[in-house]
Design a protein around this motif. Structure first.
Motif, mmCIF file in Angstrom:
data_model
loop_
_atom_site.group_PDB
_atom_site.id
_atom_site.type_symbol
_atom_site.label_atom_id
_atom_site.label_comp_id
_atom_site.label_asym_id
_atom_site.label_seq_id
_atom_site.Cartn_x
_atom_site.Cartn_y
_atom_site.Cartn_z
ATOM 1 N N TYR A 1 0.796 -1.209 -0.018
ATOM 2 C CA TYR A 1 -0.020 0.037 0.007
ATOM 3 C C TYR A 1 0.763 1.301 0.164
ATOM 4 O O TYR A 1 1.536 1.623 0.831
ATOM 5 N N SER A 2 0.631 2.191 -0.966
ATOM 6 C CA SER A 2 1.340 3.478 -0.872
ATOM 7 C C SER A 2 0.424 4.158 -2.098
ATOM 8 O O SER A 2 0.210 3.656 -3.171
ATOM 9 N N ASP A 3 0.276 5.536 -1.899
ATOM 10 C CA ASP A 3 -0.364 6.210 -3.082
ATOM 11 C C ASP A 3 0.741 6.867 -4.012
ATOM 12 O O ASP A 3 0.375 7.013 -5.180
ATOM 13 N N ASP A 4 1.925 6.449 -3.809
ATOM 14 C CA ASP A 4 3.151 6.767 -4.778
ATOM 15 C C ASP A 4 3.367 5.324 -5.520
ATOM 16 O O ASP A 4 4.127 4.471 -4.872
ATOM 17 N N ALA A 5 3.207 5.368 -6.797
ATOM 18 C CA ALA A 5 3.403 4.130 -7.749
ATOM 19 C C ALA A 5 4.821 3.850 -7.732
ATOM 20 O O ALA A 5 5.235 2.744 -7.816
ATOM 21 N N SER A 6 5.776 4.687 -7.514
ATOM 22 C CA SER A 6 7.146 4.558 -7.341
ATOM 23 C C SER A 6 7.613 3.861 -6.146
ATOM 24 O O SER A 6 8.360 2.833 -6.233
ATOM 25 N N THR A 7 6.951 4.124 -4.946
ATOM 26 C CA THR A 7 7.162 3.572 -3.660
ATOM 27 C C THR A 7 6.824 1.905 -3.924
ATOM 28 O O THR A 7 7.636 0.915 -3.370
ATOM 29 N N ARG A 8 5.572 1.752 -4.621
ATOM 30 C CA ARG A 8 5.117 0.505 -4.763
ATOM 31 C C ARG A 8 6.119 -0.345 -5.625
ATOM 32 O O ARG A 8 6.052 -1.559 -5.167
ATOM 33 N N GLU A 9 6.435 0.320 -6.659
ATOM 34 C CA GLU A 9 7.471 -0.422 -7.598
ATOM 35 C C GLU A 9 8.800 -0.945 -6.843
ATOM 36 O O GLU A 9 9.107 -1.995 -7.064
ATOM 37 N N LYS A 10 9.302 0.214 -6.094
ATOM 38 C CA LYS A 10 10.465 -0.317 -5.216
ATOM 39 C C LYS A 10 10.219 -1.559 -4.193
ATOM 40 O O LYS A 10 11.229 -2.495 -4.120
ATOM 41 N N VAL A 11 9.256 -1.570 -3.688
ATOM 42 C CA VAL A 11 8.827 -2.742 -2.793
ATOM 43 C C VAL A 11 8.715 -3.697 -3.449
ATOM 44 O O VAL A 11 9.363 -4.758 -3.050
ATOM 45 N N ARG A 12 7.929 -3.896 -4.663
ATOM 46 C CA ARG A 12 7.729 -4.947 -5.513
ATOM 47 C C ARG A 12 9.161 -5.461 -5.907
ATOM 48 O O ARG A 12 9.300 -6.761 -5.866
ATOM 49 N N GLN A 13 9.952 -4.792 -6.390
ATOM 50 C CA GLN A 13 11.451 -5.023 -6.975
ATOM 51 C C GLN A 13 12.268 -5.624 -5.935
ATOM 52 O O GLN A 13 12.829 -6.761 -5.989
ATOM 53 N N ALA A 14 11.934 -4.929 -4.498
ATOM 54 C CA ALA A 14 12.916 -5.480 -3.298
ATOM 55 C C ALA A 14 12.219 -6.914 -2.883
ATOM 56 O O ALA A 14 13.211 -7.806 -2.566
ATOM 57 N N ILE A 15 11.197 -7.332 -3.116
ATOM 58 C CA ILE A 15 10.595 -8.512 -2.504
ATOM 59 C C ILE A 15 10.792 -9.679 -3.564
ATOM 60 O O ILE A 15 11.248 -10.698 -3.193
ATOM 61 N N GLY A 16 10.701 -9.024 -4.897
ATOM 62 C CA GLY A 16 10.947 -9.977 -6.028
ATOM 63 C C GLY A 16 9.742 -11.134 -5.939
ATOM 64 O O GLY A 16 8.655 -11.144 -5.226
ATOM 65 N N ARG A 17 10.174 -12.255 -6.591
ATOM 66 C CA ARG A 17 9.115 -13.436 -6.685
ATOM 67 C C ARG A 17 9.249 -14.251 -5.483
ATOM 68 O O ARG A 17 8.155 -14.882 -5.080
ATOM 69 N N ARG A 18 10.439 -14.386 -5.068
ATOM 70 C CA ARG A 18 10.429 -14.942 -3.658
ATOM 71 C C ARG A 18 11.657 -14.442 -2.999
ATOM 72 O O ARG A 18 12.793 -14.457 -3.184
ATOM 73 N N PRO A 19 11.323 -13.812 -1.508
ATOM 74 C CA PRO A 19 12.215 -12.930 -0.805
ATOM 75 C C PRO A 19 13.221 -13.944 -0.229
ATOM 76 O O PRO A 19 14.254 -13.286 0.162
ATOM 77 N N ALA A 20 13.152 -15.088 -0.008
ATOM 78 C CA ALA A 20 14.066 -16.096 0.667
ATOM 79 C C ALA A 20 13.659 -17.355 0.164
ATOM 80 O O ALA A 20 12.374 -17.797 -0.353
ATOM 81 N N ALA A 21 14.813 -18.121 0.011
ATOM 82 C CA ALA A 21 14.552 -19.641 -0.547
ATOM 83 C C ALA A 21 13.829 -20.632 0.273
ATOM 84 O O ALA A 21 12.884 -21.526 -0.259
ATOM 85 N N ASP A 22 13.452 -20.275 1.548
ATOM 86 C CA ASP A 22 12.591 -21.060 2.383
ATOM 87 C C ASP A 22 11.181 -20.670 2.526
ATOM 88 O O ASP A 22 10.336 -21.134 3.382
ATOM 89 N N VAL A 23 10.808 -19.658 1.772
ATOM 90 C CA VAL A 23 9.313 -19.059 1.730
ATOM 91 C C VAL A 23 8.675 -19.440 0.413
ATOM 92 O O VAL A 23 9.324 -19.572 -0.551
ATOM 93 N N PRO A 24 7.325 -19.431 0.411
ATOM 94 C CA PRO A 24 6.629 -19.431 -0.913
ATOM 95 C C PRO A 24 7.037 -18.448 -1.857
ATOM 96 O O PRO A 24 7.308 -17.280 -1.481
#
Length: 138
Positions: free
Chosen positions: A12-35
């Motif tokens: 959640y953010s009203d700023d699209a660039s903040t949402r993009e930074k979060v999405r990129q940081a998390i990626g598809r899987r933030p750690a090997a032992d999580v879904p």
């Protein structure tokens, strides 16, 4: 839930660039032992609450600086009103906001500017917590 399943992470953010930074940081899987992660983006308070009420969100990352409803207030409301509220990470801009983050009852706090490694580790920790306390079958 196995690591082959997906977990839904609300951003959640009203700023699209903040949402993009979060999405990129998390990626598809933030750690090997999580879904794998399915990102659910929200720019409004009403949508956040709608998604929380659906019961389909596993972890949330809320921007404390979002306007007009900041993530701290949204987190506090969710913790008060949403049954089985998912763990929440707040993005804060000022170090002095940590006490407010504590008031909001968020499980984690990450300072901006976002350090992608720190955010990924924090989200992975919250995912592990959710998995250990909430057996979901999707």
């Amino acid at each position: 839930m196995s690591t082959d399943d997906k977990m839904r992470v609300l951003v959640y953010s009203d700023d699209a660039s903040t949402r993009e930074k979060v999405r990129q940081a998390i990626g598809r899987r933030p750690a090997a032992d999580v879904p794998l992660v399915e990102i659910v983006e929200c720019a409004t308070h009403a949508k956040v609450i709608q998604h929380f009420d659906s019961g389909e969100i596993d972890v949330a990352v809320l921007d404390a600086e979002a306007q007009p409803a900041g993530g701290m207030g949204v987190a506090r409301q969710a913790k008060d009103e949403v049954h089985d509220c998912p763990p929440i990470c707040l993005l804060i801009a000022r170090r002095d906001d940590r006490w407010l983050a504590e008031w909001s009852r968020a499980e984690a706090v990450v300072a901006q500017p976002i350090d992608p490694v720190v955010l990924a580790e924090t989200v992975a920790d919250l995912m592990r917590h959710r998995l250990s306390t909430h057996l979901t079958t999707r």
